[in-house]
Design an enzyme around this catalytic site. Structure first.
Site, PDB file in Angstrom:
ATOM      1  N   SER A   1      41.171  62.017  57.807  1.00 15.06           N
ATOM      2  CA  SER A   1      40.956  61.281  56.447  1.00 15.06           C
ATOM      3  C   SER A   1      41.866  61.749  55.341  1.00 15.06           C
ATOM      4  O   SER A   1      41.919  61.254  54.276  1.00 15.06           O
ATOM      5  CB  SER A   1      39.589  61.637  55.907  1.00 15.06           C
ATOM      6  N   GLU A   2      42.698  62.613  55.808  1.00 17.00           N
ATOM      7  CA  GLU A   2      43.712  63.268  54.856  1.00 17.00           C
ATOM      8  C   GLU A   2      44.525  62.181  54.005  1.00 17.00           C
ATOM      9  O   GLU A   2      44.802  62.380  52.846  1.00 17.00           O
ATOM     10  CB  GLU A   2      44.771  64.271  55.498  1.00 17.00           C
ATOM     11  N   VAL A   3      45.196  61.049  54.702  1.00 16.21           N
ATOM     12  CA  VAL A   3      45.954  60.193  53.903  1.00 16.21           C
ATOM     13  C   VAL A   3      45.091  59.568  52.790  1.00 16.21           C
ATOM     14  O   VAL A   3      45.760  59.277  51.941  1.00 16.21           O
ATOM     15  CB  VAL A   3      46.663  59.483  54.907  1.00 16.21           C
TER      16      VAL A   3
ATOM     17  N   LEU B   1      43.010  60.670  51.272  1.00 18.34           N
ATOM     18  CA  LEU B   1      43.112  61.578  49.978  1.00 18.34           C
ATOM     19  C   LEU B   1      44.255  62.086  49.282  1.00 18.34           C
ATOM     20  O   LEU B   1      44.375  62.787  48.384  1.00 18.34           O
ATOM     21  CB  LEU B   1      42.286  62.661  50.329  1.00 18.34           C
TER      22      LEU B   1
END
Length: 256
Positions: free
Chosen positions: A131-133, A135
């Site tokens: 889910s990093e991108v 955020l």
């Protein structure tokens, strides 16, 4: 009971079970969680009576990733990413086999945590996401342990989209080893432990060393700088704020 403890540790019949126990914040990788997990793992590795390690969790969520409540408003030095590689490296290079037990969602750094393990047993209900991108940050540090595990084109798509995927996709992509119904998870873990502890300790350790030819430690310095930079960036701080406020980030089309 120590109110600051977020990890349960038990040792029985040659197995050290480390249980993430902070369900109130979805077993996030807080400073306390990272420190306690690292210390418990190193103790298990040093204990001659321990033949294998199990990484389990309480609550519905395996691990939601870094504790974003600790990452808001700080600089690169405050984001908690600088000691996370020590934990991943300890799991990755442990001479004793480590089994991850995933009964529910794993996100971002939580996916990195399980990817560093030798065997991953997941319930059919488990879900995963890089889910990093979404955020405004980059899955830099976890890439060191995720990419050696996963089919390249699958990792490519899932890291770029940040979409949630199920246990079957995770298994097909190489992230998960075994997918079983939730009621069968404990039995499958026990079966894997029987196989793993049937090997001679020194031979197991040497075999794992041969299998871990590509060590993440060789890449962590540059990955740390990249990860810390994006945590502290304008995009990163906006993404974290949007997540905490349960609203779309400003770069999402049609958010207004």
């Amino acid at each position: 009971m120590d109110s600051d403890r977020v990890l349960q540790v038990s040792v029985a019949t040659g197995v050290a079970t480390l249980t993430l126990d902070s369900p109130a914040n979805r077993n996030a990788l807080s400073r306390a969680m990272r420190a306690q997990l690292r210390d418990a793992l190193l103790e298990a590795i040093a204990d001659d009576a321990v033949r294998a390690v199990v990484l389990d969790h309480t609550g519905r969520v395996f691990c939601s990733g870094m504790d974003l409540s600790e990452a808001a408003g700080g600089g690169a030095q405050d984001q908690g990413v600088r000691e996370f590689p020590e934990l991943l490296e300890a799991i990755w290079s442990s001479p004793k086999p480590v089994i991850a037990v995933v009964r529910g969602p794993a996100r971002a750094g939580g996916v990195g945590l399980l990817a560093a393990c030798d065997v991953v047993v997941a319930a059919t209900s488990a879900t995963f996401a890089f889910s990093e991108v979404r955020l405004g940050i980059v899955p830099a540090v976890i890439s060191a342990v995720v990419l050696p595990r996963m089919v390249p084109h699958v990792a490519h798509r899932l890291m770029l989209t940040g979409q949630v995927f199920d246990a079957e996709v995770a298994a097909a992509g190489g992230l998960v080893d075994l997918v079983v119904p939730e009621a069968d998870v404990d039995g499958e873990v026990r079966a894997q432990l029987v196989h793993l502890t049937a090997g001679a300790p020194a031979a197991l350790a040497e075999t794992k060393r041969l299998l871990r030819v590509r060590t993440p430690a060789l890449h962590f310095d540059s990955l740390l700088e990249l990860s810390a930079r994006y945590f502290a960036s304008e995009e990163g701080q906006e993404g974290i704020a949007a997540f905490r406020e349960k609203r779309p980030a400003r770069w999402v089309p049609g958010r207004d």
